[in-house]
Design a protein around this motif. Structure first.
Motif: not given
Length: 184
Positions: A12-14, A32, A102, A105, A121-122, A125
């Protein structure tokens, strides 16, 4: 403000980036999922500790990327190849304002001005960074190449050589209280 002393990079770390606290200490800002928080360690230290938990280290991950990719500066890092977690830097890794994205993401990028882009991003964001679209795409493409190289290596069939059963059979002789050796 959510401040943690320990954290590992996960699926989950973006992104991670450096941020100085009010005492001048370099900490990590992490996005995250839908959360953002600070870690009382530099981004490189957070990456290093994550890699150590997975049986690697920062230097080894960099050497591996350098080996698998054509010579380039600012290599991406494979954090967890089984989960597809690769990070790529936007600037020199020693720069506190470097952002480690990441790969999984990063969804799209939009140019905003001269040498400025929005990275979508996912988890919805939007990150505004001072960088050209071309430079960002080159760094992202290096991360894709690293991911492809590692994936190809992980999918490579392994060959095992099985030796025919040979050897010795060792058994204890209770009457004589010793061991006997028989060839198979």
């Amino acid at each position: 403000m959510d401040v943690r002393s320990r954290h590992l990079i996960n699926e989950k770390t973006v992104l991670l980036t450096g941020e100085y606290n009010d005492r001048g200490e370099l900490w990590s800002r992490v996005i995250e999922g839908e959360e953002t928080f600070l870690i009382r360690k530099s981004p490189i230290t957070v990456i290093e500790e994550t890699l150590l938990h997975l049986g690697s280290n920062f230097l080894g991950a960099r050497r591996s990327a350098k080996y698998l990719l054509t010579p380039t500066r600012m290599h991406p890092i494979s954090v967890n190849p089984q989960m597809g977690i690769l990070l790529f830097p936007t600037k020199n890794i020693k720069c506190h304002c470097n952002i480690w994205f990441s790969l999984i993401h990063v969804k799209t990028i939009n140019p905003v001005g001269i040498n400025q882009i929005e990275v979508l991003t996912s988890f919805g964001h939007t990150i505004l960074i001072d960088m050209s679209e071309r430079a960002f795409n080159n760094k992202r493409q290096k991360a894709v190449q690293l991911q492809d190289a590692i994936t190809n290596n992980l999918n490579c069939p392994l060959n095992f050589y099985l030796e025919p059963k040979k050897g010795f059979y060792i058994s204890k002789n209770p009457k004589e209280n010793n061991y006997s050796l028989e060839k198979k």
